[in-house]
Design a protein around this motif. Structure first.
Motif, PDB file in Angstrom:
ATOM      1  N   ASN A   6       0.855  -1.190   0.000  1.00  0.00           N
ATOM      2  CA  ASN A   6       0.000   0.000   0.000  1.00  0.00           C
ATOM      3  C   ASN A   6       0.887   1.233   0.000  1.00  0.00           C
ATOM      4  N   VAL A   7       0.838   1.962  -1.089  1.00  0.00           N
ATOM      5  CA  VAL A   7       1.726   3.122  -1.217  1.00  0.00           C
ATOM      6  C   VAL A   7       0.942   4.286  -1.797  1.00  0.00           C
TER       7      VAL A   7
ATOM      8  N   ASP B 264      -7.242   4.815   2.047  1.00  0.00           N
ATOM      9  CA  ASP B 264      -6.966   5.359   3.370  1.00  0.00           C
ATOM     10  C   ASP B 264      -5.458   5.541   3.535  1.00  0.00           C
ATOM     11  N   GLU B 265      -5.020   6.786   3.610  1.00  0.00           N
ATOM     12  CA  GLU B 265      -3.573   7.036   3.633  1.00  0.00           C
ATOM     13  C   GLU B 265      -2.921   6.606   4.939  1.00  0.00           C
ATOM     14  N   ARG B 266      -3.724   6.457   5.962  1.00  0.00           N
ATOM     15  CA  ARG B 266      -3.127   6.056   7.243  1.00  0.00           C
ATOM     16  C   ARG B 266      -2.625   4.617   7.195  1.00  0.00           C
ATOM     17  N   LYS B 267      -3.158   3.844   6.236  1.00  0.00           N
ATOM     18  CA  LYS B 267      -2.735   2.444   6.139  1.00  0.00           C
ATOM     19  C   LYS B 267      -1.730   2.246   5.004  1.00  0.00           C
ATOM     20  N   ALA B 268      -1.091   3.318   4.620  1.00  0.00           N
ATOM     21  CA  ALA B 268      -0.160   3.192   3.493  1.00  0.00           C
ATOM     22  C   ALA B 268       1.118   3.964   3.772  1.00  0.00           C
ATOM     23  N   LYS B 269       2.130   3.612   3.011  1.00  0.00           N
ATOM     24  CA  LYS B 269       3.386   4.366   3.067  1.00  0.00           C
ATOM     25  C   LYS B 269       3.217   5.553   2.120  1.00  0.00           C
TER      26      LYS B 269
END
Lengths: 257, 548
Positions: free
Chosen positions: B8-9, B42-47
């Protein structure tokens, strides 16, 4: 001239690769820095200081530096590899790849040396008091040209493929040579004071081979060119041959009459 | 969990090039969720990575590179000196390797990934050697792979062509592709390698192939028809007859009229003159013909000066080259099927012929108007090792940069080519097409950043306005990021994660049963048909593409 003295401690049986033992690498370094230089033992990177006691003082420039190794270095490979100046003196035996690809300076070994010494060297001088292994002054496997300049003196016997594919320079052997001396030679001078092994000069294109002792068997692709008096400063009568005709070569092979 | 996280990026602020979707240098955010590009996440779950001032594009696709298989290994054996001075130690993460023009399998994967490439097509798999090729594919990390099957000198192919039995020929091609798990059909000097076995030479499309009484023209059109009937994703991939000889551009023009094909390393087939003395470039004429014919694509086969190894299935060509240079040579005859040869070669600026060859590759890329139909290759390692792609990109984008080399070349490059008069400088978008979107499209694979696509992309630290060759070369030499299926595998030109790519092959079906012919043919093999077939289980991460 300043001097660095190395004394082997316990060298492992599998041998080590120590291309950092050369005046070019030691120059400008303190003893502490020299002890911290890398050597490879198998596939493990170790420090030079773990296997040698190091004494003396290094000079600023490699040409003013002499490295003296006192003891058995027959398991230490690649001493003086790619060195360009200075001296390496080994009081004992040396391992494989001694002074390979060196471009200048001098190496003297009081004992014997392993294979691939002086491989593809392009300058400088190597003197071996004892015997030498195979591929002295030769080209690396697959490559077209061996030593291109410099001088090699072996006082004892030499192994196989001596001066293989050499392009120029001079090799002298005090004793006998193994098989395939001067194989694929393209230039330079190879002098064997003793006997030469089988197939001397095979595939040579140019250059001079002089055999003072005997030759077991002359290749059929060499043509006799008659008797000469004195070659390359050696007096007396020789029989000259030209070859290797299988390669349309113009090399000269002289054998003591 | 952590592994999923890595797939997830979010790539922020990158300047995106995606020619397949007509995105040309737009600042966009890209979202990668579990290895695929998505609209939003969801950016919180990604680099989250900020790519301000960097360009993002699909990862590189090499349509023609001899990086695995029998010939490559023959080259490694023939040239131990190729490894000397090019040793790479293992690290905690990566395997060791060696080699310059013929790097070992793992090193090949790392070197490609560093440049932002994630797909390479091995264009010459002799059927008998397909098992070996797959073994090397399995050990080449970082890349997706495909192989093209050599059929241009296959005895059974020639026999069917002689019998004018197209239906059986289609079945034989189908049987061969399915047995060897390859992706398409390659022809190398069709008929010519077979003829050489009888000490005969094929110099034109109408010369007669001994024993069978057919011509290269008939073999080529049989294979073109076969590719079309089997609905193969890639058309006939051809190394033309008469390759490497002065005056061969006429054969090239004639071949192009025969139907859809990909003409590979066109540089070696764009020569004018009658001999090496009046050797000159005819790249402009070849490019004009390419411009005229929409069904033809070419790749460059660009020469870069220096030492390399030539390896090709065109055995007679290698023989002549080794006679010319006096260098060592190795030859192989693959029973019933093909041949091959290896010899080292050094391209020199001081050589008139080499200088013209160097110019021809660039001329082709600059004269062909549509970048979707000319691809960047060096015919690795024949004209140069693939590690020089960044330099070729820089030559194409900066006239000053290539003129500098032109100035150092033998004067023939100035006098006998049109390169000095070519002012065209390719845009970054055109480069993206030539190195990614174009070759992928021709292979019927995807190199795009569409929503839903696998996230295979490369990021380079370069401004889209950059015009200086040196900087372009540097940027393309070491990708800021290479992302493969959502995994960040390269960062700042260093491989940070080793992954195994996939191997693509096609599954084809035909009507006619040729079982009898297959059994008859295998009477002349030293191998049984049962042992000949490469099982799909043999292949690591295999992907079967059904052409139904």
């Amino acid at each position: 001239m300043k001097e660095i003295r190395l004394k082997p401690k316990a060298i492992p049986g599998i041998g080590m690769e120590a291309e950092n033992i050369s005046p070019d690498m030691f120059a400008e370094k303190s003893l502490k820095e020299i002890r911290a230089l890398d050597v490879f033992v198998g596939n493990k990177k170790k420090k030079l200081g773990e296997y040698f006691t190091v004494g003396g003082e290094a000079s600023e420039k490699p040409e003013d530096l002499r490295i003296v190794i006192r003891g058995d270095a027959s398991k230490v490979k690649r001493i003086g590899e790619r060195m360009s100046a200075g001296e390496v003196i080994i009081e004992g035996d040396a391992g494989m790849h001694l002074g390979s690809r060196m471009s200048g300076g001098e190496i003297r070994v009081s004992g014997s040396v392993g294979s691939w010494a002086g491989m593809e060297m392009s300058g400088g001088r190597i003197t071996i008091e004892g015997d030498a292994g195979n591929f002295f002054g030769a080209a690396y496997r697959g490559r077209g040209c061996g030593m291109t300049e410099g001088e090699i003196e072996i006082k004892g016997n030499a192994g196989h493929n001596l001066g293989g594919n050499m392009g120029a320079g001079r090799i002298t052997v005090g004793g006998d040579s193994g098989e395939f001396a001067g194989v694929g030679m393209k230039g330079g001078v190879l002098i064997i004071s003793g006997n030469a092994g089988l197939r001397v000069g095979a595939g040579m294109i140019d250059g001079i081979i002089i055999v003072e002792g005997g030759i077991k068997e002359m290749l059929p692709s060499f043509k006799e060119r008659g008797r000469v008096d004195g070659v390359k400063g050696l007096s007396g009568a020789f029989i000259g041959y030209e070859g290797d005709l299988a390669e349309c070569g113009r090399g000269r092979l002289y054998v003591r009459d | 969990m952590q592994y999923i996280m890595m797939k997830n990026v979010v790539l922020r602020n990158g300047i995106v090039y995606d020619p397949l979707n007509n995105v040309n240098g737009e600042r966009k955010d890209l979202f990668i969720h579990e290895g695929r590009l998505v609209e939003k996440m969801d950016e919180r779950k990604a680099k989250v990575i900020d790519l301000k001032g960097k360009v993002v594009m699909p990862s590189g696709v090499d349509i023609h590179s001899h990086f695995a298989g029998g010939k490559v290994n023959m080259g490694r054996l023939l040239r131990p000196e190729d490894s000397m001075g090019h040793e790479v130690s293992k690290t905690g993460l990566l395997r060791s390797g060696s080699g310059f023009s013929l790097p070992t399998t793992h090193l090949t994967g790392y070197l490609y990934a560093r440049m932002g490439y994630t797909l390479a097509n091995e264009p010459a798999v002799p059927p008998m050697k397909s098992r070996h090729t797959h073994e090397e594919f399995n050990e080449t990390p970082m890349l997706d792979k495909s192989g093209l099957l050599l059929l241009g000198n296959n005895h059974q192919v020639i026999e069917y062509v002689a019998e004018e039995d197209q239906e059986s020929l289609n079945s034989w091609i189908s049987y061969m592709l399915n047995a060897t798990k390859t992706y398409g059909v390659k022809a190398v000097n069709p008929g010519g390698v077979f003829a050489w076995g009888w000490n005969k030479y094929i110099n034109s499309l109408d010369d007669e192939v001994p024993c069978y009484n057919v011509t290269p023209k008939e073999i080529i059109s049989g294979l073109i028809q076969g590719c079309a009937t089997l609905r193969l994703p890639h058309p006939l991939h051809i190394h033309l007859n008469n390759l490497g000889n002065p005056g061969n551009y006429e054969t090239t023009l004639e071949s192009m009229r025969m139907g859809p094909m990909h003409i590979t390393h066109a540089q070696f087939s764009s020569y004018g003159g009658d001999s090496w003395k009046d050797f000159c470039s005819e790249a402009e004429k070849v490019a004009k013909e390419v411009n005229r014919r929409a069904e033809i694509t070419v790749d460059m086969g660009q020469v870069v000066f220096g030492e390399t190894t030539t390896i090709t299935a065109d055995a007679p060509f290698e023989y002549h080259l080794s006679q010319l240079t006096g260098m060592k040579w190795s030859n192989a005859d693959v029973e019933n099927e093909s041949g091959g040869g290896v010899t080292p070669y050094t391209y020199r600026k001081s050589s008139g012929v080499n200088a013209v060859q160097w110019a021809i590759g660039l001329e082709l890329a600059l004269h062909v108007k549509d970048p979707w139909r000319v691809y960047l290759t060096t015919d690795h390692p024949n004209a140069a090792p693939f590690i020089y792609y960044p330099r070729i990109i820089a030559w194409l984008m900066d006239k000053r940069y290539r003129d500098k080399v032109l100035g150092e070349c033998h004067r023939w490059a100035l006098e006998r080519t049109t390169l000095p008069s070519l002012d065209r400088e390719l845009s970054l978008e055109e480069i993206v097409v030539m190195t990614r979107a174009g070759p992928a499209k021709r292979l019927d694979l995807r190199a795009s950043l569409s929503i839903g696509d696998e996230a295979n992309l490369a990021v380079y630290d370069i401004s889209p306005e950059e015009t200086e060759g040196e900087k372009i070369e540097e940027a393309f030499s070491s990708a800021a990021y290479t992302i493969k299926n959502g995994d960040i595998v390269v960062k700042d030109g260093r491989v940070v994660r080793e992954i195994n790519g996939r191997t693509f092959w096609v599954k084809t079906r035909t009507e006619k049963d040729i079982k009898e012919d297959i059994l008859e043919r295998f009477r002349y093999y030293t191998i049984e048909p049962e042992n000949y077939i490469v099982e799909s289980a043999y292949i690591r991460n295999g992907v079967e593409l059904d052409t139904k």
